[in-house]
Design a protein around this motif. Sequence first.
Motif, PDB file in Angstrom:
ATOM      1  N   ASP A  88       0.807  -1.141   0.004  1.00 37.47           N
ATOM      2  CA  ASP A  88       0.090   0.031   0.001  1.00 37.47           C
ATOM      3  C   ASP A  88       0.977   1.283   0.051  1.00 37.47           C
ATOM      4  O   ASP A  88       0.252   2.246   0.149  1.00 37.47           O
ATOM      5  N   ASN A  89       2.038   1.323  -0.233  1.00 37.03           N
ATOM      6  CA  ASN A  89       2.866   2.224  -0.299  1.00 37.03           C
ATOM      7  C   ASN A  89       3.342   2.676  -1.759  1.00 37.03           C
ATOM      8  O   ASN A  89       4.094   1.955  -2.386  1.00 37.03           O
ATOM      9  N   SER A  90       2.926   3.685  -2.149  1.00 33.09           N
ATOM     10  CA  SER A  90       3.039   4.134  -3.556  1.00 33.09           C
ATOM     11  C   SER A  90       4.440   4.203  -4.024  1.00 33.09           C
ATOM     12  O   SER A  90       4.962   3.971  -5.189  1.00 33.09           O
ATOM     13  N   VAL A  91       5.194   4.948  -3.119  1.00 31.51           N
ATOM     14  CA  VAL A  91       6.684   5.345  -3.102  1.00 31.51           C
ATOM     15  C   VAL A  91       7.188   4.064  -3.397  1.00 31.51           C
ATOM     16  O   VAL A  91       8.424   3.912  -4.461  1.00 31.51           O
ATOM     17  N   VAL A  92       7.309   3.120  -2.673  1.00 35.86           N
ATOM     18  CA  VAL A  92       7.888   1.736  -2.711  1.00 35.86           C
ATOM     19  C   VAL A  92       7.437   0.934  -3.978  1.00 35.86           C
ATOM     20  O   VAL A  92       8.600   0.603  -4.619  1.00 35.86           O
ATOM     21  N   VAL A  93       6.355   0.912  -4.638  1.00 34.61           N
ATOM     22  CA  VAL A  93       6.131   0.321  -5.713  1.00 34.61           C
ATOM     23  C   VAL A  93       6.628   0.924  -6.875  1.00 34.61           C
ATOM     24  O   VAL A  93       7.142   0.583  -7.853  1.00 34.61           O
ATOM     25  N   GLU A  94       6.529   2.544  -6.872  1.00 34.65           N
ATOM     26  CA  GLU A  94       7.210   3.105  -8.001  1.00 34.65           C
ATOM     27  C   GLU A  94       8.574   2.966  -7.906  1.00 34.65           C
ATOM     28  O   GLU A  94       9.236   2.684  -9.158  1.00 34.65           O
ATOM     29  N   ARG A 153      -7.109  -2.296   2.001  1.00 36.26           N
ATOM     30  CA  ARG A 153      -7.147  -3.528   1.653  1.00 36.26           C
ATOM     31  C   ARG A 153      -5.946  -4.350   2.003  1.00 36.26           C
ATOM     32  O   ARG A 153      -5.607  -5.483   1.642  1.00 36.26           O
ATOM     33  N   ASN A 154      -5.048  -3.686   2.845  1.00 29.18           N
ATOM     34  CA  ASN A 154      -4.063  -4.116   3.478  1.00 29.18           C
ATOM     35  C   ASN A 154      -4.145  -4.276   5.059  1.00 29.18           C
ATOM     36  O   ASN A 154      -2.906  -4.264   5.519  1.00 29.18           O
ATOM     37  N   GLU A 206      -4.863  -6.448   7.499  1.00 28.32           N
ATOM     38  CA  GLU A 206      -4.047  -7.632   8.039  1.00 28.32           C
ATOM     39  C   GLU A 206      -2.661  -7.573   8.295  1.00 28.32           C
ATOM     40  O   GLU A 206      -2.100  -7.709   9.188  1.00 28.32           O
ATOM     41  N   ALA A 207      -1.991  -6.947   6.976  1.00 27.87           N
ATOM     42  CA  ALA A 207      -0.461  -7.119   7.057  1.00 27.87           C
ATOM     43  C   ALA A 207      -0.060  -5.744   8.002  1.00 27.87           C
ATOM     44  O   ALA A 207       0.743  -5.787   8.608  1.00 27.87           O
ATOM     45  N   ASP A 208      -0.900  -4.654   7.946  1.00 26.27           N
ATOM     46  CA  ASP A 208      -0.715  -3.481   8.746  1.00 26.27           C
ATOM     47  C   ASP A 208      -0.794  -3.995  10.190  1.00 26.27           C
ATOM     48  O   ASP A 208       0.130  -3.551  11.035  1.00 26.27           O
ATOM     49  N   ALA A 209      -1.761  -4.599  10.678  1.00 28.29           N
ATOM     50  CA  ALA A 209      -1.996  -5.065  12.001  1.00 28.29           C
ATOM     51  C   ALA A 209      -0.824  -5.940  12.378  1.00 28.29           C
ATOM     52  O   ALA A 209      -0.344  -5.950  13.456  1.00 28.29           O
ATOM     53  N   LEU A 210      -0.291  -6.762  11.533  1.00 24.50           N
ATOM     54  CA  LEU A 210       0.890  -7.546  11.928  1.00 24.50           C
ATOM     55  C   LEU A 210       2.128  -6.714  12.297  1.00 24.50           C
ATOM     56  O   LEU A 210       2.859  -7.035  13.008  1.00 24.50           O
ATOM     57  N   ALA A 211       2.382  -5.827  11.358  1.00 31.19           N
ATOM     58  CA  ALA A 211       3.387  -4.999  11.434  1.00 31.19           C
ATOM     59  C   ALA A 211       3.322  -4.049  12.831  1.00 31.19           C
ATOM     60  O   ALA A 211       4.281  -3.871  13.657  1.00 31.19           O
ATOM     61  N   ARG A 212       2.137  -3.629  13.298  1.00 33.19           N
ATOM     62  CA  ARG A 212       2.232  -2.805  14.371  1.00 33.19           C
ATOM     63  C   ARG A 212       1.970  -3.978  15.771  1.00 33.19           C
ATOM     64  O   ARG A 212       2.670  -3.436  16.557  1.00 33.19           O
ATOM     65  N   ALA A 213       1.762  -4.933  15.476  1.00 31.19           N
ATOM     66  CA  ALA A 213       1.762  -6.138  16.537  1.00 31.19           C
ATOM     67  C   ALA A 213       3.117  -6.393  16.815  1.00 31.19           C
ATOM     68  O   ALA A 213       3.582  -6.659  18.083  1.00 31.19           O
TER      69      ALA A 213
END
Length: 145
Positions: free
Chosen positions: A73-79, A118-119, A121-128
């Motif tokens: 979900d980070n456009s900078v990384v994808v770009e 749309r991300n 679950e991954a965000d929750a895992l990073a915060r956890a």
Amino acid sequence: MNPWFAYCDGSAVPNPGRIGLGAVFTEPDGTRHTLSQAAHENGCNNEAELRALLATLQELKSRGADTLVIHCDNSVVVEQVGCSTAKPIPRLASLFEEARTLLNSFDQATLMWIPRHRNREADALARAALGLAGNRIVKLPKKRR
């Protein structure tokens, strides 16, 4: 070939600060796995997202994945990873190059931007990984007149 699907996210708390990495990935047969770990480095949000992508790619490589679709979900990384003509971020250039090299080491790999919602679950895992609870909505009492 059936691809592996992955969703990755990074969190820097505060920004910049401690980095948490999260990912959810699914094997072609539907088996799901998660990754939730704190990085040993501190950094900004873009670095956290990039390190989450690297950790996800390394985990998929170790599991023998050869075809994958990665969502971020980070456009900078994808770009930066996906476009060789993107204006480089000097401080993170070596990490972006490492991510491009690792992504290109798979038989077929696609990196796609998705909206943040749309991300989750991954965000929750990073915060956890940082010992933080998921985003909570707090309702404030209405003021009385």
